[in-house]
Design a protein around this motif. Structure first.
Motif, PDB file in Angstrom:
ATOM      1  N   SER A   6      81.010  49.889 -36.429  1.00 30.02           N
ATOM      2  CA  SER A   6      79.839  49.680 -37.298  1.00 30.02           C
ATOM      3  C   SER A   6      79.052  50.981 -37.482  1.00 30.02           C
ATOM      4  O   SER A   6      78.358  51.156 -38.477  1.00 30.02           O
ATOM      5  N   ARG A  37      64.985  52.273 -35.224  1.00 30.29           N
ATOM      6  CA  ARG A  37      65.742  51.054 -35.503  1.00 30.29           C
ATOM      7  C   ARG A  37      64.970  50.109 -36.416  1.00 30.29           C
ATOM      8  O   ARG A  37      65.546  49.438 -37.260  1.00 30.29           O
ATOM      9  N   ALA A  41      66.339  48.705 -39.985  1.00 25.74           N
ATOM     10  CA  ALA A  41      66.388  47.286 -40.338  1.00 25.74           C
ATOM     11  C   ALA A  41      65.612  47.042 -41.635  1.00 25.74           C
ATOM     12  O   ALA A  41      66.050  46.303 -42.521  1.00 25.74           O
ATOM     13  N   ARG A  45      67.033  45.658 -45.272  1.00 28.31           N
ATOM     14  CA  ARG A  45      66.490  44.521 -46.026  1.00 28.31           C
ATOM     15  C   ARG A  45      66.037  44.947 -47.410  1.00 28.31           C
ATOM     16  O   ARG A  45      66.261  44.252 -48.406  1.00 28.31           O
TER      17      ARG A  45
ATOM     18  N   ARG B  45      74.090  46.211 -45.974  1.00 24.46           N
ATOM     19  CA  ARG B  45      74.813  45.437 -44.959  1.00 24.46           C
ATOM     20  C   ARG B  45      75.160  46.290 -43.745  1.00 24.46           C
ATOM     21  O   ARG B  45      75.032  45.839 -42.604  1.00 24.46           O
ATOM     22  N   THR B  48      72.068  46.729 -41.500  1.00 24.49           N
ATOM     23  CA  THR B  48      71.742  45.514 -40.773  1.00 24.49           C
ATOM     24  C   THR B  48      72.737  45.285 -39.637  1.00 24.49           C
ATOM     25  O   THR B  48      72.366  44.968 -38.502  1.00 24.49           O
ATOM     26  N   GLN B  49      74.037  45.499 -39.955  1.00 25.38           N
ATOM     27  CA  GLN B  49      75.080  45.277 -38.958  1.00 25.38           C
ATOM     28  C   GLN B  49      74.991  46.280 -37.807  1.00 25.38           C
ATOM     29  O   GLN B  49      75.112  45.906 -36.630  1.00 25.38           O
ATOM     30  N   VAL B  51      72.328  48.001 -36.738  1.00 23.64           N
ATOM     31  CA  VAL B  51      71.157  47.728 -35.903  1.00 23.64           C
ATOM     32  C   VAL B  51      71.437  46.542 -34.982  1.00 23.64           C
ATOM     33  O   VAL B  51      71.024  46.508 -33.826  1.00 23.64           O
ATOM     34  N   ASP B  52      72.181  45.593 -35.513  1.00 23.60           N
ATOM     35  CA  ASP B  52      72.465  44.380 -34.758  1.00 23.60           C
ATOM     36  C   ASP B  52      73.479  44.636 -33.648  1.00 23.60           C
ATOM     37  O   ASP B  52      73.360  44.079 -32.551  1.00 23.60           O
ATOM     38  N   GLN B  53      74.492  45.459 -33.904  1.00 28.24           N
ATOM     39  CA  GLN B  53      75.627  45.534 -32.991  1.00 28.24           C
ATOM     40  C   GLN B  53      75.683  46.762 -32.100  1.00 28.24           C
ATOM     41  O   GLN B  53      76.357  46.746 -31.073  1.00 28.24           O
ATOM     42  N   HIS B  55      74.618  49.323 -29.392  1.00 26.50           N
ATOM     43  CA  HIS B  55      73.741  49.449 -28.225  1.00 26.50           C
ATOM     44  C   HIS B  55      74.112  50.716 -27.482  1.00 26.50           C
ATOM     45  O   HIS B  55      75.021  51.431 -27.871  1.00 26.50           O
ATOM     46  N   GLU B  65      79.540  49.288 -29.210  1.00 26.74           N
ATOM     47  CA  GLU B  65      79.332  47.887 -29.566  1.00 26.74           C
ATOM     48  C   GLU B  65      79.534  46.973 -28.362  1.00 26.74           C
ATOM     49  O   GLU B  65      79.252  45.784 -28.427  1.00 26.74           O
TER      50      GLU B  65
END
Lengths: 198, 198
Positions: A6, A37, A41, A45, B45, B48-49, B51-53, B55, B65
């Motif tokens: 990602s 971060r 995000a 959006r 996308r 968003t992905q 930031v989400d995945q 670490h 990830e």
């Protein structure tokens, strides 16, 4: 050593931004993930929302969230004057001068044969049908005074004149505050040719 | 004239990217909406992905990830050697040389008191607990040879030595292929002081 997929996807996606190469994209990706971060995000959006909601005004072709933009809906404006600009920023610059009370048409580009941008790419058909609505009397050409902008103005001018519309162009000449010593010869030549009786 | 709110939001969000000011942000927003809507949606996308995945690796602090990154899980690596770098890019550069087979710790930054970045901001506590796991014998400092990088190396060196660990630093000297005539005096001075018997 494998980079998380990602992160690779993000770095590649950032290269869709104009002027961002592989090194900048990597620096941006690391910066966002390490230091901002929330910003990342938010940007994610904002992009999704803008792609979803922003369309072209059915009348003037500028960016809007509605079918017709607020400028075109303004009843105080003179619908017989139509000013043609290249970008929404150009429109904003003209609005700030408070000298024009007509309506606009935003090309969202300019003719540029070398880059493969022809009349179809800058919505000239939409402009023709807009200008020939029977209400517009004068088309004011306010494209940039670059080679491409001049070519675009010339092309539109010919098209509009063929349909019996009055066409004008922003005046060229020495800028306000300009000293002749520092103005280029082309500008002075144009100012001399276009000199006005006082 | 009112700019659509989702366009304003996008322009403001783009300013979270490092090195992007108001003019660039506007240019980017117009470019994406006019010429690359697919790219904009993709970037939205990807952000968003990511930031989400993405670490930080629980061991080496790099982006991953998973809980532990692939490098740290590699059983072929020598766990008694720990190389400290500033960024994942630095780690990648060292990996490309094929000269280091130990593990890494990625600071994700450097000490920079002038910018308000102190030991707590670059995960030094995490580094200390990582280096004192009883397996690590030697800490190789590979921070940059800038003022901040040198200060960071010095600080980590003192901390590690106080805990009885062996500490080394990448050699400084004339670059491979370097001609003395074009190398700065500081580098030559350092190469002279660090000269080696052949």
């Amino acid at each position: 050593m494998k980079v998380p997929s990602s992160l690779t996807l993000l770095t590649e996606a950032l290269r869709h931004l104009p002027g961002v190469g592989p090194k900048s994209a990597q620096r941006m990706a690391y910066h966002l993930l390490q230091h901002d971060r929330d910003g990342a995000a938010l940007l994610g959006r904002a992009l999704t929302q803008a792609v979803d909601q922003i369309h072209h005004c059915a009348l003037c072709n500028t960016f809007t969230e509605n079918e017709i933009c607020e400028t075109c809906l303004d009843p105080e404006r003179d619908p017989s004057l139509l000013c043609v600009v290249e970008t929404p920023t150009d429109q904003l610059m003209i609005e700030q001068t408070l000298t024009f009370k007509g309506l606009y048409f935003v090309l969202m580009g300019r003719l540029s044969p070398l880059d493969g941008i022809g009349p179809k790419d800058i919505q000239l058909e939409k402009l023709v049908s807009r200008a020939t609505d029977g209400v517009v009397k004068e088309v004011v050409l306010a494209t940039n005074f670059t080679n491409e902008g001049e070519a675009t103005a010339h092309y539109i001018s010919e098209t509009m004149k063929a349909r019996g519309l009055q066409v004008s162009r922003l005046a060229r000449g020495v800028p306000v505050g300009g000293e002749l010593e520092y103005v280029d010869a082309g500008t002075i030549a144009r100012a001399m040719l276009d000199r006005r009786a006082t």
